[in-house]
Motif scaffolding. Structure first.
Motif, PDB file in Angstrom:
ATOM      1  N   LEU A   1       0.782  -1.276  -0.027  1.00 18.75           N
ATOM      2  CA  LEU A   1       0.126  -0.005  -0.144  1.00 18.75           C
ATOM      3  C   LEU A   1       0.793   1.212   0.034  1.00 18.75           C
ATOM      4  O   LEU A   1       0.727   2.427  -0.692  1.00 18.75           O
ATOM      5  CB  LEU A   1      -0.982  -0.089   1.336  1.00 18.75           C
ATOM      6  N   GLN A   2       1.789   1.286   0.847  1.00 13.49           N
ATOM      7  CA  GLN A   2       2.697   2.495   0.853  1.00 13.49           C
ATOM      8  C   GLN A   2       3.500   2.725  -0.655  1.00 13.49           C
ATOM      9  O   GLN A   2       3.522   3.839  -0.927  1.00 13.49           O
ATOM     10  CB  GLN A   2       3.969   2.173   1.901  1.00 13.49           C
ATOM     11  N   GLN A   3       3.853   1.578  -1.063  1.00 12.34           N
ATOM     12  CA  GLN A   3       4.529   1.634  -2.443  1.00 12.34           C
ATOM     13  C   GLN A   3       3.708   2.386  -3.543  1.00 12.34           C
ATOM     14  O   GLN A   3       3.885   3.035  -4.348  1.00 12.34           O
ATOM     15  CB  GLN A   3       5.064   0.389  -2.860  1.00 12.34           C
TER      16      GLN A   3
ATOM     17  N   SER B   1       3.589   5.931  -5.676  1.00 17.78           N
ATOM     18  CA  SER B   1       3.902   6.038  -6.912  1.00 17.78           C
ATOM     19  C   SER B   1       2.716   7.038  -7.517  1.00 17.78           C
ATOM     20  O   SER B   1       2.727   7.657  -8.827  1.00 17.78           O
ATOM     21  CB  SER B   1       3.420   4.618  -7.644  1.00 17.78           C
ATOM     22  N   HIS B   2       1.787   7.428  -6.709  1.00 18.79           N
ATOM     23  CA  HIS B   2       0.767   8.398  -7.082  1.00 18.79           C
ATOM     24  C   HIS B   2       0.912   9.676  -6.303  1.00 18.79           C
ATOM     25  O   HIS B   2       0.310  10.604  -6.959  1.00 18.79           O
ATOM     26  CB  HIS B   2      -0.654   7.826  -6.963  1.00 18.79           C
ATOM     27  N   PHE B   3       1.423   9.643  -5.417  1.00 23.49           N
ATOM     28  CA  PHE B   3       1.497  10.988  -4.703  1.00 23.49           C
ATOM     29  C   PHE B   3       3.067  11.347  -4.084  1.00 23.49           C
ATOM     30  O   PHE B   3       3.621  10.331  -3.747  1.00 23.49           O
ATOM     31  CB  PHE B   3       0.452  11.163  -3.461  1.00 23.49           C
ATOM     32  N   GLU B   4       3.268  12.450  -3.837  1.00 24.17           N
ATOM     33  CA  GLU B   4       4.686  12.732  -3.173  1.00 24.17           C
ATOM     34  C   GLU B   4       4.296  12.733  -1.785  1.00 24.17           C
ATOM     35  O   GLU B   4       3.494  13.656  -1.054  1.00 24.17           O
ATOM     36  CB  GLU B   4       5.032  14.120  -3.627  1.00 24.17           C
ATOM     37  N   MET B   5       5.059  11.788  -1.326  1.00 21.13           N
ATOM     38  CA  MET B   5       4.704  11.450   0.259  1.00 21.13           C
ATOM     39  C   MET B   5       6.264  11.244   0.965  1.00 21.13           C
ATOM     40  O   MET B   5       7.139  10.755   0.393  1.00 21.13           O
ATOM     41  CB  MET B   5       3.721  10.648   0.414  1.00 21.13           C
ATOM     42  N   LYS B   6       6.004  11.173   2.227  1.00 19.33           N
ATOM     43  CA  LYS B   6       7.259  10.921   3.113  1.00 19.33           C
ATOM     44  C   LYS B   6       6.553   9.947   4.302  1.00 19.33           C
ATOM     45  O   LYS B   6       5.702  10.110   4.968  1.00 19.33           O
ATOM     46  CB  LYS B   6       7.901  12.179   3.780  1.00 19.33           C
TER      47      LYS B   6
END
Length: 294
Positions: free
Chosen positions: A8-10, A14-19
């Motif tokens: 889910l994290q990956q 792949s769709h949003f810029e996140m940290k």
């Protein structure tokens, strides 16, 4: 982290810029503490900040969020010269009900006087604050061993409002032994009987039940059996089971039952005395736990 969590994290990356900030511990005033048997959700720091903004300077506490004899009306007391603090405190208390279902009914009552708060209403708000002051570290516990079985409780306070005699709907839902949804709300019309008010409460609870079932199905939790919705009014139960009055009841496999067990719905529709509140708090898994306050 499980493989599902990693995938889910990956996918999100792949769709949003996140940290990745690691395990959730604090977010928007909500404290999440992982325990050996589940998760503990509280708002201790939020309550502490709320109390510091209030006008409470004494050490008095309250054993219940609302006086059992309280029947507040729009004309009680005198108008507050500046309603700003009242509105700020009530707004903060509304957000506190996210993890404190035990104050939902009391907050529902005082939130009805936001347009013209008076001294009596402000006194009721201070009582709620004194109650949360002595239950600062109470929060909801979600067990990781809880069965994924949905059940609900519905109740109503017939003609409980002293101004317009409208009833108050109260309901809550459990997933296994974990409380996941609750509500306290005044009904929009005046019921002519306790049966009518209880039946309206059942209708509102059923709407919430349908939404919860659809939400759980979207999350992969299937309910092949009927969902049990508890109600303590025999006449309302008979109407709910009558095909003449309930022609569309086959869209949901629901069982409405009466039970001798304690009624969780009463917590959201009545002001209660300390003993039943303490018992309900225990059954709702609203437990005391000292947590780190960031």
């Amino acid at each position: 982290m499980t493989q599902w969590d990693f995938d889910l994290q990956q996918y999100l990356k792949s769709h949003f810029e996140m940290k990745d900030l690691g395990n959730l511990s604090y977010f928007l005033g909500l404290e999440v503490n992982s325990t050996s048997d589940g998760y503990y959700l509280s708002q201790a720091k939020y309550v502490s900040d709320l109390l510091s903004r209030s006008v409470i300077t004494d050490t008095d506490i309250a054993s219940t969020p609302l006086d059992t004899n309280a029947k507040l009306t729009p004309s009680d007391g005198t108008l507050l010269s500046d309603p700003t603090l009242y509105r700020q405190l009530v707004g903060s208390l509304v957000y506190l009900t996210v993890s404190r279902p035990d104050i939902a009914y009391a907050v529902h009552v005082v939130s009805q006087f936001m347009s013209g708060p008076r001294t009596a209403h402000f006194t009721a708000v201070l009582r709620i604050l004194r109650y949360v002051k002595c239950t600062l570290f109470h929060g909801l516990h979600f067990s990781d061993n809880s069965p994924l079985v949905l059940s609900g409780y519905s109740d109503a306070d017939w003609a409980g409002d002293p101004t317009d005699r409208c009833s108050t709907t109260g309901y809550c839902f459990f997933l296994g032994n974990s409380l996941i949804s609750w509500r306290s709300k005044k009904q929009t019309v005046t019921s002519r009987s306790s049966t009518e008010s209880e039946y309206r409460a059942l209708a509102d609870a059923t709407s919430e039940l349908l939404w919860l079932r659809w939400l759980l199905e979207d999350m992969g939790v299937q309910h092949d059996s009927a969902t049990i919705l508890h109600c303590d009014n025999q006449s309302a139960i008979q109407i709910a089971h009558n095909d003449v009055f309930m022609r569309e009841q086959n869209i949901l496999r629901m069982i409405v039952t009466s039970s001798a067990s304690i009624w969780f719905g009463a917590l959201f529709s009545f002001p209660l005395f300390p003993p039943p509140i303490r018992r309900l708090i225990s059954l709702l898994k609203l437990i005391f736990q000292v947590v780190f306050m960031p």
